[in-house]
Design a protein around this motif. Sequence first.
Motif, PDB file in Angstrom:
ATOM      1  N   LEU A  27     -35.696  53.283 108.113  1.00  0.00           N
ATOM      2  CA  LEU A  27     -36.052  54.696 108.046  1.00  0.00           C
ATOM      3  C   LEU A  27     -34.925  55.518 107.441  1.00  0.00           C
ATOM      4  CD1 LEU A  27     -37.855  55.350 111.457  1.00  0.00           C
ATOM      5  CD2 LEU A  27     -38.874  55.294 109.189  1.00  0.00           C
ATOM      6  N   SER A  28     -33.714  55.205 107.833  1.00  0.00           N
ATOM      7  CA  SER A  28     -32.561  55.940 107.337  1.00  0.00           C
ATOM      8  C   SER A  28     -32.430  55.803 105.826  1.00  0.00           C
ATOM      9  CB  SER A  28     -31.301  55.428 108.030  1.00  0.00           C
ATOM     10  OG  SER A  28     -30.165  56.100 107.531  1.00  0.00           O
ATOM     11  N   ALA A  29     -32.567  54.588 105.308  1.00  0.00           N
ATOM     12  CA  ALA A  29     -32.424  54.339 103.873  1.00  0.00           C
ATOM     13  C   ALA A  29     -33.518  55.039 103.085  1.00  0.00           C
ATOM     14  CB  ALA A  29     -32.444  52.836 103.595  1.00  0.00           C
ATOM     15  N   ASN A  30     -34.778  54.950 103.573  1.00  0.00           N
ATOM     16  CA  ASN A  30     -35.884  55.560 102.853  1.00  0.00           C
ATOM     17  C   ASN A  30     -35.801  57.071 102.873  1.00  0.00           C
ATOM     18  OD1 ASN A  30     -38.287  53.775 101.806  1.00  0.00           O
ATOM     19  ND2 ASN A  30     -37.306  52.686 103.472  1.00  0.00           N
ATOM     20  N   ALA A  31     -35.354  57.614 103.984  1.00  0.00           N
ATOM     21  CA  ALA A  31     -35.214  59.068 104.049  1.00  0.00           C
ATOM     22  C   ALA A  31     -34.174  59.548 103.056  1.00  0.00           C
ATOM     23  CB  ALA A  31     -34.824  59.483 105.463  1.00  0.00           C
ATOM     24  N   ALA A  32     -33.094  58.766 102.912  1.00  0.00           N
ATOM     25  CA  ALA A  32     -32.026  59.145 101.974  1.00  0.00           C
ATOM     26  C   ALA A  32     -32.523  59.114 100.543  1.00  0.00           C
ATOM     27  CB  ALA A  32     -30.839  58.199 102.150  1.00  0.00           C
ATOM     28  N   VAL A  33     -33.308  58.071 100.210  1.00  0.00           N
ATOM     29  CA  VAL A  33     -33.842  57.946  98.852  1.00  0.00           C
ATOM     30  C   VAL A  33     -34.821  59.066  98.563  1.00  0.00           C
ATOM     31  CG1 VAL A  33     -35.287  56.527  97.347  1.00  0.00           C
ATOM     32  CG2 VAL A  33     -33.471  55.464  98.683  1.00  0.00           C
ATOM     33  N   SER A  34     -35.714  59.358  99.538  1.00  0.00           N
ATOM     34  CA  SER A  34     -36.771  60.335  99.317  1.00  0.00           C
ATOM     35  C   SER A  34     -36.229  61.737  99.155  1.00  0.00           C
ATOM     36  CB  SER A  34     -37.766  60.293 100.482  1.00  0.00           C
ATOM     37  OG  SER A  34     -38.362  59.017 100.572  1.00  0.00           O
ATOM     38  N   THR A  35     -35.132  62.047  99.844  1.00  0.00           N
ATOM     39  CA  THR A  35     -34.605  63.406  99.788  1.00  0.00           C
ATOM     40  C   THR A  35     -33.532  63.575  98.718  1.00  0.00           C
ATOM     41  OG1 THR A  35     -33.001  62.853 101.522  1.00  0.00           O
ATOM     42  CG2 THR A  35     -35.096  63.831 102.222  1.00  0.00           C
ATOM     43  N   ALA A  36     -33.182  62.485  98.028  1.00  0.00           N
ATOM     44  CA  ALA A  36     -32.152  62.582  96.996  1.00  0.00           C
ATOM     45  C   ALA A  36     -32.654  63.379  95.799  1.00  0.00           C
ATOM     46  CB  ALA A  36     -31.741  61.183  96.547  1.00  0.00           C
ATOM     47  N   ALA A  37     -31.740  64.004  95.078  1.00  0.00           N
ATOM     48  CA  ALA A  37     -32.098  64.754  93.871  1.00  0.00           C
ATOM     49  C   ALA A  37     -32.631  63.796  92.819  1.00  0.00           C
ATOM     50  CB  ALA A  37     -30.867  65.476  93.350  1.00  0.00           C
ATOM     51  N   LYS A  38     -33.580  64.294  92.006  1.00  0.00           N
ATOM     52  CA  LYS A  38     -34.143  63.468  90.943  1.00  0.00           C
ATOM     53  C   LYS A  38     -33.061  63.111  89.926  1.00  0.00           C
ATOM     54  CE  LYS A  38     -38.960  64.977  91.054  1.00  0.00           C
ATOM     55  NZ  LYS A  38     -40.059  65.605  90.262  1.00  0.00           N
ATOM     56  N   ARG A  39     -33.139  61.910  89.447  1.00  0.00           N
ATOM     57  CA  ARG A  39     -32.153  61.444  88.481  1.00  0.00           C
ATOM     58  C   ARG A  39     -32.455  62.044  87.103  1.00  0.00           C
ATOM     59  NH1 ARG A  39     -30.971  54.996  87.420  1.00  0.00           N
ATOM     60  NH2 ARG A  39     -29.080  55.250  86.163  1.00  0.00           N
ATOM     61  N   ASP A  40     -31.489  62.660  86.486  1.00  0.00           N
ATOM     62  CA  ASP A  40     -31.646  63.269  85.161  1.00  0.00           C
ATOM     63  C   ASP A  40     -31.018  62.349  84.130  1.00  0.00           C
ATOM     64  OD1 ASP A  40     -31.687  64.762  82.872  1.00  0.00           O
ATOM     65  OD2 ASP A  40     -30.994  66.627  83.824  1.00  0.00           O
ATOM     66  N   LEU A  41     -31.837  61.464  83.555  1.00  0.00           N
ATOM     67  CA  LEU A  41     -31.325  60.482  82.603  1.00  0.00           C
ATOM     68  C   LEU A  41     -30.874  61.130  81.299  1.00  0.00           C
ATOM     69  CD1 LEU A  41     -33.757  57.463  83.083  1.00  0.00           C
ATOM     70  CD2 LEU A  41     -31.332  57.574  83.681  1.00  0.00           C
ATOM     71  N   ILE A  42     -31.509  62.222  80.921  1.00  0.00           N
ATOM     72  CA  ILE A  42     -31.105  62.917  79.695  1.00  0.00           C
ATOM     73  C   ILE A  42     -29.663  63.394  79.818  1.00  0.00           C
ATOM     74  CG2 ILE A  42     -31.514  64.946  78.248  1.00  0.00           C
ATOM     75  CD1 ILE A  42     -34.497  64.666  78.929  1.00  0.00           C
ATOM     76  N   LYS A  43     -29.361  64.012  80.964  1.00  0.00           N
ATOM     77  CA  LYS A  43     -28.004  64.484  81.218  1.00  0.00           C
ATOM     78  C   LYS A  43     -27.053  63.320  81.431  1.00  0.00           C
ATOM     79  CE  LYS A  43     -25.450  67.677  84.204  1.00  0.00           C
ATOM     80  NZ  LYS A  43     -25.558  68.621  85.360  1.00  0.00           N
ATOM     81  N   GLU A  44     -27.504  62.321  82.181  1.00  0.00           N
ATOM     82  CA  GLU A  44     -26.674  61.165  82.504  1.00  0.00           C
ATOM     83  C   GLU A  44     -26.227  60.416  81.256  1.00  0.00           C
ATOM     84  OE1 GLU A  44     -27.511  56.925  84.684  1.00  0.00           O
ATOM     85  OE2 GLU A  44     -28.299  58.729  85.659  1.00  0.00           O
ATOM     86  N   LEU A  45     -27.138  60.308  80.272  1.00  0.00           N
ATOM     87  CA  LEU A  45     -26.835  59.566  79.047  1.00  0.00           C
ATOM     88  C   LEU A  45     -26.251  60.448  77.947  1.00  0.00           C
ATOM     89  CD1 LEU A  45     -30.049  57.331  78.906  1.00  0.00           C
ATOM     90  CD2 LEU A  45     -27.748  56.642  79.631  1.00  0.00           C
ATOM     91  N   GLY A  46     -26.156  61.736  78.222  1.00  0.00           N
ATOM     92  CA  GLY A  46     -25.582  62.643  77.230  1.00  0.00           C
ATOM     93  C   GLY A  46     -26.457  62.831  76.012  1.00  0.00           C
ATOM     94  N   LEU A  47     -27.755  62.850  76.204  1.00  0.00           N
ATOM     95  CA  LEU A  47     -28.685  62.985  75.083  1.00  0.00           C
ATOM     96  C   LEU A  47     -28.891  64.448  74.705  1.00  0.00           C
ATOM     97  CD1 LEU A  47     -31.325  60.357  76.256  1.00  0.00           C
ATOM     98  CD2 LEU A  47     -29.735  60.113  74.334  1.00  0.00           C
ATOM     99  N   ARG A  48     -29.035  64.687  73.420  1.00  0.00           N
ATOM    100  CA  ARG A  48     -29.266  66.042  72.927  1.00  0.00           C
ATOM    101  C   ARG A  48     -30.762  66.350  72.937  1.00  0.00           C
ATOM    102  NH1 ARG A  48     -30.530  68.301  67.727  1.00  0.00           N
ATOM    103  NH2 ARG A  48     -30.551  66.195  66.856  1.00  0.00           N
ATOM    104  N   THR A  49     -31.144  67.432  73.574  1.00  0.00           N
ATOM    105  CA  THR A  49     -32.512  67.930  73.463  1.00  0.00           C
ATOM    106  C   THR A  49     -32.507  69.081  72.461  1.00  0.00           C
ATOM    107  OG1 THR A  49     -32.227  69.506  75.271  1.00  0.00           O
ATOM    108  CG2 THR A  49     -33.017  67.294  75.846  1.00  0.00           C
ATOM    109  N   PHE A  50     -33.662  69.393  71.907  1.00  0.00           N
ATOM    110  CA  PHE A  50     -33.698  70.436  70.886  1.00  0.00           C
ATOM    111  C   PHE A  50     -35.055  71.127  70.857  1.00  0.00           C
ATOM    112  CE2 PHE A  50     -34.731  66.356  68.912  1.00  0.00           C
ATOM    113  CZ  PHE A  50     -35.931  66.622  68.271  1.00  0.00           C
TER     114      PHE A  50
END
Length: 405
Positions: A27-50
């Motif tokens: 329960l502890s692990a799932n609660a942590a995953v569910s409440t975590a902030a969404k992963r922003d792959l665009i920002k994480e990978l340094g991709l340019r949006t336009f």
Amino acid sequence: MKRRDLIKYLSVAPLVGGVVGAGIPFLSANAAVSTAAKRDLIKELGLRTFINAAGTYTTHTASLMHEDVLEAINGSSTHFIMIGDIQDKVGEKIAALCHAESAMVTAGCWSALVLGTAGVLTGTDLKKIAQLPNLDGFQKTQMIVQKAHNIAYVHAPTNTGIEVVEVETAEDLEKAINEKTAMMWFLNLASNEGKIKHEEWIAIAKKHKIPTMIDIAADIPPVQNLWKFNDLGFDLVCVSGGKAIRGPQSAGILMGKADLIKAARLNAPPFGNNIGRGMKVNKEEILGMYAALDHYMKLDHDKEWKDWEARVAVIETAVKSVAGVTTTVTVPPIANHNPLLNIAWDTTKVKMTSDDLALELRNGSPSIEIMKFSPNSINITVFMLKPGEDKIVAKRVQEELSKAS
């Protein structure tokens, strides 16, 4: 953990906190995953949006999908469904919308061209299907194409091994037809350059009982083109799904005669290691493509066109305030049929090239992509802009031209 269960769990968390900490790591692990902030792959990978003021180019990742398309993709991603059943049901719906006997979702328009041609060559003969692109022993191995249509896109059908026979006039066409003729291919983009128009092309083909295929990849809008060529009598029609229709960029549509679609599907996954094996379309793309088509056909297209014209006017008004700048609005007659704004400038008054302007816009914040037309002019389309982005584009282009004047 489902969202409603998570809410219920969190509402009593203070009461069971000690229990969770003491002995229920699940329960502890799932609660942590569910409440975590969404992963922003665009920002994480340094991709340019336009901001896309260029158009539905593959390099620019074409178009953005509507919310209901994303819902169809996400909603189907958590279930297993037999791929053949999805193609059956979606094909029926697409065919009904587009006045065709049958249809299938393909891995883009190129895939539709390859699979459609393969279906014409092999029919439902599994031995022939396994043999492509080797046409040894095939009676019909040739595809007739008008000279003006024999450009880069012809490489899609020739992936099957089919031989191109080039003609210019209706008289040439009649002479070229023989026992080896498998198909007649028409590139709609080049229809104004070819000497034989749609109706005559179809009439001659039907006279000799030869299947016809037309490539209308980026020729929507107008929306009527989705059924126009089926109504005209083309046996196969090939469409890009990720441009103005705004389906998945990697999807397309092949529609037409039921027997040819059946044969095309046998040349495609999941039917063995054949010529279409690398043209796999997943369940999410098939359903997303249908959702996009359904959404597109329900749009108020007159209202959409007026909106495009209004966006163009915003940009045009802003840039014309710069001395030495002129503008022209045209509408491409066939492919990418939407208002196109050309912005040109007198280089004695505005000291920059289109390369300079494109680079400044690309490196600015927000980044903007346009298309260079000549050393001193650019093209802008607005049909891929989000609401309000026309004002941003207008301001930035005006700023850069003013700075250089």
